[in-house]
Design a protein around this motif. Sequence first.
Motif, PDB file in Angstrom:
ATOM      1  N   THR A  30       7.538  -9.161   8.003  1.00 19.82           N
ATOM      2  CA  THR A  30       6.799  -7.997   7.497  1.00 19.82           C
ATOM      3  C   THR A  30       6.481  -8.856   5.327  1.00 19.82           C
ATOM      4  OG1 THR A  30       7.348  -6.054   7.981  1.00 19.82           O
ATOM      5  CG2 THR A  30       6.633  -5.999   6.168  1.00 19.82           C
ATOM      6  N   ALA A  31       7.638  -9.410   5.265  1.00 20.63           N
ATOM      7  CA  ALA A  31       7.389 -10.357   4.178  1.00 20.63           C
ATOM      8  C   ALA A  31       6.514 -11.156   4.044  1.00 20.63           C
ATOM      9  CB  ALA A  31       9.147 -10.081   3.134  1.00 20.63           C
ATOM     10  N   TYR A  32       6.395 -12.656   5.103  1.00 24.78           N
ATOM     11  CA  TYR A  32       5.469 -13.751   5.463  1.00 24.78           C
ATOM     12  C   TYR A  32       3.976 -12.878   5.127  1.00 24.78           C
ATOM     13  CZ  TYR A  32       9.200 -17.265   5.879  1.00 24.78           C
ATOM     14  OH  TYR A  32       9.962 -18.374   5.419  1.00 24.78           O
ATOM     15  N   MET A  33       4.075 -11.693   5.508  1.00 27.51           N
ATOM     16  CA  MET A  33       2.607 -11.565   5.683  1.00 27.51           C
ATOM     17  C   MET A  33       1.978 -10.918   4.538  1.00 27.51           C
ATOM     18  SD  MET A  33       0.238 -11.220   8.374  1.00 27.51           S
ATOM     19  CE  MET A  33       1.061 -11.141   9.931  1.00 27.51           C
ATOM     20  N   LEU A  72      -1.579 -19.297   4.119  1.00 29.19           N
ATOM     21  CA  LEU A  72      -1.096 -18.786   5.641  1.00 29.19           C
ATOM     22  C   LEU A  72       0.025 -19.301   5.631  1.00 29.19           C
ATOM     23  CD1 LEU A  72      -2.865 -21.267   7.679  1.00 29.19           C
ATOM     24  CD2 LEU A  72      -3.028 -19.131   7.481  1.00 29.19           C
ATOM     25  N   PRO A  73       0.744 -17.990   6.542  1.00 25.10           N
ATOM     26  CA  PRO A  73       2.873 -17.625   6.338  1.00 25.10           C
ATOM     27  C   PRO A  73       3.461 -18.691   6.610  1.00 25.10           C
ATOM     28  CG  PRO A  73       1.748 -15.933   7.324  1.00 25.10           C
ATOM     29  CD  PRO A  73       0.247 -16.568   7.377  1.00 25.10           C
ATOM     30  N   GLY A  84      -0.054  -0.800  10.082  1.00 27.78           N
ATOM     31  CA  GLY A  84      -0.223  -0.987  11.114  1.00 27.78           C
ATOM     32  C   GLY A  84       0.784  -2.171  11.906  1.00 27.78           C
ATOM     33  N   GLU A  85       1.794  -3.413  11.862  1.00 31.20           N
ATOM     34  CA  GLU A  85       3.523  -3.800  12.364  1.00 31.20           C
ATOM     35  C   GLU A  85       3.995  -3.872  10.833  1.00 31.20           C
ATOM     36  OE1 GLU A  85       2.763  -6.890  14.412  1.00 31.20           O
ATOM     37  OE2 GLU A  85       2.283  -5.440  16.591  1.00 31.20           O
ATOM     38  N   LEU A  86       3.488  -3.863   9.896  1.00 38.78           N
ATOM     39  CA  LEU A  86       4.025  -4.053   8.718  1.00 38.78           C
ATOM     40  C   LEU A  86       4.283  -2.995   8.267  1.00 38.78           C
ATOM     41  CD1 LEU A  86       1.513  -5.583   6.210  1.00 38.78           C
ATOM     42  CD2 LEU A  86       3.211  -6.741   7.807  1.00 38.78           C
ATOM     43  N   GLU A  87       6.197  -2.695   8.249  1.00 37.42           N
ATOM     44  CA  GLU A  87       7.381  -1.628   8.071  1.00 37.42           C
ATOM     45  C   GLU A  87       8.121  -2.290   6.976  1.00 37.42           C
ATOM     46  OE1 GLU A  87       9.422  -1.649  11.695  1.00 37.42           O
ATOM     47  OE2 GLU A  87       7.370  -0.524  12.256  1.00 37.42           O
TER      48      GLU A  87
END
Lengths: 157, 158, 124
Positions: A68-71, A80-81, A146-149
């Motif tokens: 999540t942090a990378y994104m 880019l991550p 989305g997938e980020l939590e």
Amino acid sequence: MSSISIEEIADLFANNLSKVLRTMAGFEVSSIQCGQQGMPEIEPSIMGAMILHGQKDAMISLAMEDNTAYMLIAYMTGILPEDLEEQDLYDGVGELVNIMTGEVKARLANTPYQFRLTSPFALGGDNLKVVFKKNLQGACRFLTAGELEIIFRISYI
Amino acid sequence: MDKKFYQPFCRSTKDIIKEMAGIEIEGMESMEEEEGEISSMGVSSIITFAGTRKGRLLVDMELGLALYLANTILGEAYTDAMDRMVLSTVSEINNIVSGNAITSLNNSYSMDLRLAPPVVFTGQDMVISIPKINSLSSQGYTEYGKISINVAWEGGNK
Amino acid sequence: MKVLAIDDSIMVRKIIRGAVEVLDGNLIEASDGIEALEVMEEEYKDIDLILLDWNMPRLNGMEVLKQLKADRRFRGIPVMMVTTESERKNIVRAIQAGAAHYLIKPFTIEELVKRIMESMGKGE
């Protein structure tokens, strides 16, 4: 000014975090109270935090998994991550806490809830655990896009 | 910022641990500039203070030392360094060390510093990064494990 | 166009770099106030705009701003504060101290580009 509960203060932070992520990364974030049904188990491996000095001192934190942090940092910087380094993550989550806090500080200025900022800091590692004294008042929000939590917590210390 | 604002924390750490647990800390005579991230040795506690200046103290120690301190100070026989009481002891030591150091600073330089309560962190291979602030670190050794402190003052007049 | 970004956050400096590159400009970075003043001594003749954070280690943005405006070599270079400090009294303080523009974090990259262009066009 009438009294503000810690839950309302948590909402101020969570709403501002949503605004920061929408403005700087383009994410539409939704927020629920932690512990509600449907909240998945996540094992944060990075945490940005700050201690706030006020009439009541508090600690706020944003905890998330590395992915999540990378994104988040990738969307915020346009890098880019895979080109981000670990140092960028620590810096990024610390700065995210800082930016999230700025507007809340201004909103609560000249009220009994006003506070002074301290330097944000970041922690990385597995099984991260924060220990406070027992029975402290606190509030928690679970934010998703989305997938980020992300888990936001505020605790009076 | 002048080293005189950092040294009281070294002195206080050595004095308080000796007073509370009867052990000597070797080293911790000088402080070196810390750059980048700090790798935790096991348990870390952070405390912030604010007055005419803002700053913070990070105390980090090996699990063995944390256990020894808790067992000695509380008179118990904890075996798990992650026990809440062990971590609370580390927190309280940080509180007392900082209280002692800032009293000395307040008396000497009228800094009007006030402590916020400490917070303790643990984690496996934990790394602590404090990007917005320059700091000085000092490491000490005891027969039960290593301890280090890291002191930072924010720059400028906010 | 040469821009000096003074911010202790690597992330924010990277975001600013992206915006400056959109404008085909060059970016010089400083991670705190002391470093920024050192950079200014060397490079001030080439710098067209300074983007300045407020809360930084060693020397904060307000102190940097005061020093820049007190030095006749630097005072003509426009300064835009880019900061989380959003209390009205602080904005007023910065403008009174000589900041030409004030951008509150969070901001979009488009907003940053626009404000850089405005700052360059308006100057001081």
